[in-house]
Structures are given as structure tokens and as C-alpha cells.
Design an enzyme around this catalytic site. Structure first.
Site, PDB file in Angstrom:
ATOM      1  N   THR A  26      46.969 106.745 -17.058  1.00 23.43           N
ATOM      2  CA  THR A  26      45.567 106.931 -16.715  1.00 23.43           C
ATOM      3  C   THR A  26      45.288 108.379 -16.333  1.00 23.43           C
ATOM      4  OG1 THR A  26      43.756 106.055 -15.384  1.00 23.43           O
ATOM      5  CG2 THR A  26      45.865 106.349 -14.275  1.00 23.43           C
ATOM      6  N   LYS A  69      31.929 107.687 -27.115  1.00 25.02           N
ATOM      7  CA  LYS A  69      30.909 107.471 -26.099  1.00 25.02           C
ATOM      8  C   LYS A  69      31.020 108.562 -25.045  1.00 25.02           C
ATOM      9  CE  LYS A  69      32.406 103.422 -24.962  1.00 25.02           C
ATOM     10  NZ  LYS A  69      32.516 102.126 -24.280  1.00 25.02           N
ATOM     11  N   ASP A 114      37.778 106.460 -29.485  1.00 25.58           N
ATOM     12  CA  ASP A 114      36.625 107.067 -28.832  1.00 25.58           C
ATOM     13  C   ASP A 114      36.848 108.552 -28.580  1.00 25.58           C
ATOM     14  OD1 ASP A 114      38.114 107.306 -26.396  1.00 25.58           O
ATOM     15  OD2 ASP A 114      37.656 105.208 -25.951  1.00 25.58           O
ATOM     16  N   ILE A 155      87.331 114.511 -27.813  1.00 32.45           N
ATOM     17  CA  ILE A 155      86.669 114.315 -29.106  1.00 32.45           C
ATOM     18  C   ILE A 155      87.274 113.116 -29.825  1.00 32.45           C
ATOM     19  CG2 ILE A 155      86.255 115.334 -31.369  1.00 32.45           C
ATOM     20  CD1 ILE A 155      86.138 118.063 -30.023  1.00 32.45           C
ATOM     21  N   CYS A 159     100.482 113.834 -29.054  1.00 34.31           N
ATOM     22  CA  CYS A 159     101.555 114.112 -28.097  1.00 34.31           C
ATOM     23  C   CYS A 159     101.162 113.681 -26.695  1.00 34.31           C
ATOM     24  CB  CYS A 159     101.898 115.608 -28.125  1.00 34.31           C
ATOM     25  SG  CYS A 159     102.625 116.148 -29.689  1.00 34.31           S
ATOM     26  N   GLY A 164      41.206 106.460 -24.517  1.00 34.24           N
ATOM     27  CA  GLY A 164      41.778 107.492 -23.670  1.00 34.24           C
ATOM     28  C   GLY A 164      42.266 106.912 -22.358  1.00 34.24           C
TER      29      GLY A 164
END
Length: 473
Positions: free
Chosen positions: A331, A270, A248, A23, A43, A301
């Protein structure tokens, strides 16, 4: 407000880190990145600390913590696994009015270290005040994904140009308009992302010499096949910067919900046999919106360059000198096959894949003999109305009637449905689904039962072929 947000200038400032473990190592990296003069007290030290010390990047003091180590320090971080040591560090720092952070102990902390997104010189900090660090980390991850890596270079460029802009533009409104153009300039951003500083400088000079009258542009963005999680990061950035989004029917509601709230939305949906808006009119909408100075996103799309008529739209814009760019999308063939458990290629089944439109121009004629060849996968876009013709032609040209086929309806969405069977049943199967649907032909479909992960997870209704045929009959 539990904590006052502040960014500290630690360049060449002496800081103390107590702790030598994993850490503490993470905290040391942050201090070194900030240019601090770091002293580490512990230490035992992890190997990385010795490496840093050998490189002269920090100093090590071995042994127990003593308050005298705080002399001349600007801040201190306690990162040990011993509560008593951490408490002593905090108490000693508090007495000397030195800011102190005790890791994972909000009660013994005078400052906290937030989750950060580093796009230096742009810095973004996210904090829950120690209440929900995991939530803060998740928020940081979301912001990290949204903000482009070149943002810091863009900020640095803007800083270098400030004086020149003041001298070049004497009117405040002109300066503001210049900065808006520079900071939203897609091609400049791309040049910076590619570390092409010569090209970036050319874009800057063009901005200085160009008139400040608004000049629009069009970005063609692929929305993917439906699942909003498949939208690319660059696509998301574009739809959240748009003035106008022309979209669309194939763009899902989930994707549209990510569009900038005050952007104008123009639907030009469309579908086969019915065009809400003719293609020529869509071209005119894009042209007119860009000519009026708008930042236009044409959202399609899937991928706009795969049966999306994106090339035709850009040809029109190019003819009028309208600037444009393209953001590819996943696609439908890739998305639907993956979400259906159907690999498009497989060493034992298919060495190639063909993407075919079911709606070619009337004078176009598909090479059915080649399409019927073995060891390949066929994916038909917009092929439902031509399913009977596809079935007839493939069988007539030598493809076995028993070849496996699948029809994927609303692929990648929660409404996805898949029906599968043999090529001889394709026409009947097409009556069991509705548009938008994709037709996959090839022996890879036989792998679906084994590899189908999505429908079983979402409990989708997956009717068997025998049920479909019986229902039709």
C-alpha cells in the site's frame, strides 16, 4: 550451438567424482539428487563426504587418481585444485569415451553443468557455455523468482492424470482445453502450494465434471505504489497470464511494461473530481469480460483492499457467481513512508498508525478527536483537496499546530518529491505538490532528515518548507 543440450538419466548409474573439497561437495550433492551411484576419489575429504559415506549414500576411495577408477563409470567430474590431476582425469576419460566435466576448464570438458531451476519433474537449465557463468547465474535467479514452487507438484499431477484424461476426453481439442484449464487454475495452484492435496483433488474433480465451455475469472492485483520492483512475484505471474488487464491511473508505466504483450489493456483511470469511467461501468467491464471466458486482471495501484474499492468490485462479481481471487500489493502508506525515510511507527514517537481517506462518503464523518490524539501517525490518502480541512480540524481538536507533516508526491518512483513542515502550514504545502500525493502527520516525520535514503541516492529536488511558504506568499 557449442553444446548439445541434454538431460541425463543417472538413476543407479555409476559416476566418479575426483576431488574432496568444497566445490566437489557441491557437485556431489547434484549427483546424489539425481540418484547416481557416486564414488569419490581424493587424498583428503571434507567432513560432509564422511557423513555421506557413513550414511551409505556414496563410496570414498582415498589416494591419487588412477585411470582404473573409470571402469564401468557413466560419467566423471574432476573438481580438484591441481591442474595436472584434472588434465589426467580428462585425458583418461576421453580415451575411454566417458563424458567428463573439469570444473572451470572449458577446454578440458566434454560436457558442462548448467545453472538449474529444479521444480522436479520440471527442470530448467541455463548455460553460457562457460563464457559468462555469472550471467547464467543471474538468469537462473530471475527464473527462480518467476516460477512458483508448486510447479513440480502441478507437473506430477498432470502426469498422473494423463491416462484418465485420454479416456475421458476422446476429442483432441477437448483434451487441450482441459489441460489449459487445469494448468492455469488459480485455486488448484494455491491448494498445491499449501500442500492441501484433498482440496486439490476436489478442484480436479470439478474440472472433470464441469462443462468445457470457457468460463472466465477475475484476479484483483495490487500493483504497489509505483516502483515496479515492489510488485509481488504473484502479481507479476498474474499480469503475465492475463487475457485482459483493466487498470487505473495509479498503476505506473513501469508496471504496465511487465504485462503480457498480447493482453488486451483497458484503461479506467480515475482521479479526484474526474472519473474517466464510472465505478458502475468498471464493474460491468469486469463482469462482461469474465462472462466471455477471459482471464481478467483488475490491476490497482497500491493494495486493492485499502481505499481501492476492490471490495465493491468483488461484491458485484460474487453476485453473478464469477470466480475471483486477490493478490495483495504494497500500500502507498508503506511504500511512500519507506522511500521517504519516515517510519510509520517508532518507539519514541508513535505506537499506532491510522490510514484515513480524504474522500469518505458525504454522510461519513471522521472522528477528529481520536485522530488528534498523541503518539500516533496519520496517513491521509487522496487528501490534497482536503488539506485545509484536515489542518483546521486536527488543530481545532487539540493537535499541536507544530506537529510535523510531510507530503509525498509520486512516491517510490524516480519522480518522487517530498515537502515537509508543520501542521499549521499543511494547506500551503498542499499547493506545492500534485496528485497522486500522500499526507503523513506525526512526529515520526522529524526522522526524515536522518533516515532519508532514497532522494539522496537519486538526487531528487526536495524543496524546504520555508521555500514553499515563501513561494506561496
Amino acid at each position: 550451438m557449442d553444446y548439445f543440450p541434454i538431460f541425463c538419466q543417472l538413476q543407479h548409474k555409476a559416476c566418479l567424482l575426483v576431488g574432496g573439497g568444497e566445490i566437489a561437495e557441491r557437485k556431489a550433492r547434484l549427483l546424489l539428487d539425481a540418484g547416481a551411484l557416486v564414488t569419490v576419489n581424493a587424498c583428503e575429504f571434507a567432513p560432509q563426504f564422511h557423513h555421506w559415506a557413513d550414511q551409505g549414500q556414496l563410496s570414498l576411495i582415498s589416494g591419487e587418481f588412477v585411470p582404473e577408477l573409470l571402469a564401468d563409470k557413466w560419467l566423471v567430474i574432476a573438481a580438484t585444485d591441481q591442474l595436472s590431476v584434472n588434465a589426467l582425469v580428462y585425458q583418461s576419460a576421453n580415451q575411454q569415451r566417458i563424458f567428463c566435466n573439469v570444473v572451470d576448464d572449458p577446454k578440458r570438458t566434454s560436457f558442462i553443468m548448467p545453472s538449474i531451476i529444479d521444480r522436479s519433474p520440471i527442470m530448467i537449465a541455463v548455460s553460457s557455455g562457460g563464457k559468462a557463468p555469472v550471467l547464467a547465474r543471474l538468469l537462473r535467479e530471475k527464473l527462480e523468482a518467476l516460477l512458483p514452487q508448486h510447479l513440480g507438484q502441478l507437473a506430477q499431477l498432470a502426469g498422473n492424470l494423463r491416462q484418465r484424461v485420454k479416456q475421458h476426453f476422446t476429442v483432441m481439442t477437448e483434451r487441450r482445453r482441459f489441460w489449459e484449464k487445469l494448468l492455469t487454475h488459480d485455486r488448484l495452484a494455491q491448494s498445491l502450494a499449501n500442500n492441501d492435496h484433498v482440496q486439490a483433488d476436489q478442484h480436479v474433480e470439478q474440472l472433470f465434471s464441469a462443462p468445457l465451455t470457457d468460463r472466465g475469472e477475475v484476479v484483483l492485483v495490487g500493483a504497489g505504489p509505483g516502483d515496479a520492483g515492489l510488485l509481488t512475484l504473484k502479481g507479476l505471474q498474474q499480469i503475465q497470464q492475463a487475457d485482459v488487464v483493466v487498470y487505473d491511473r495509479l498503476v505506473s508505466d513501469e508496471v504496465m511494461n511487465l504485462v503480457r504483450r498480447d493482453a488486451e489493456r483497458i484503461f479506467v483511470g480515475k482521479q479526484s473530481g474526474h472519473h474517466c469511467v464510472p465505478q458502475e461501468q468498471i464493474n460491468q467491464i469486469l463482469l462482461q469480460q469474465a462472462q466471455s471466458g477471459k482471464r481478467v486482471v483488475r490491476l490497482k495501484g497500491g493494495d486493492p483492499f485499502i481505499f481501492g474499492r476492490g471490495g465493491e468490485e468483488l461484491e458485484e462479481l460474487a453476485g453473478y457467481g464469477i470466480p475471483f481471487s486477490v493478490v495483495p500489493g504494497i500500500t502507498a502508506a508503506s511504500g511512500c513512508s519507506a522511500y521517504s525515510g519516515i517510519p510509520l511507527t517508532h518507539r519514541d514517537h508513535a505506537q499506532s498508525v491510522r490510514l484515513v481517506t480524504g474522500h469518505a462518503k458525504k454522510e461519513g464523518q471522521l472522528d477528529w478527536a481520536n485522530l488528534a490524539a498523541e503518539k500516533q501517525t496519520l496517513v491521509f490518502y487522496m487528501g490534497l483537496s482536503q488539506a485545509g480541512e484536515i489542518q483546521q480540524q486536527l488543530i481545532q481538536h487539540g493537535m499541536p499546530a507544530t506537529t510535523q507533516v510531510a507530503l509525498v508526491e509520486n512516491g517510490t518512483s524516480r519522480h518522487q518529491r517530498v515537502v515537509s513542515g508543520e501542521l499549521s502550514q499543511l494547506a500551503l504545502l498542499s499547493q506545492q505538490v500534485s496528485s497522486p500525493s500522500l499526507i503523513i502527520v506525526g512526529s515520526v516525520v522529524s526522522l526524515r532528515e536522518k533516515l532519508n535514503w532514497f532522494s539522496s541516492r537519486h538526487h531528487d529536488d526536495q524543496p524546504k518548507v520555508t521555500e514553499c511558504v515563501a513561494h506561496v506568499g
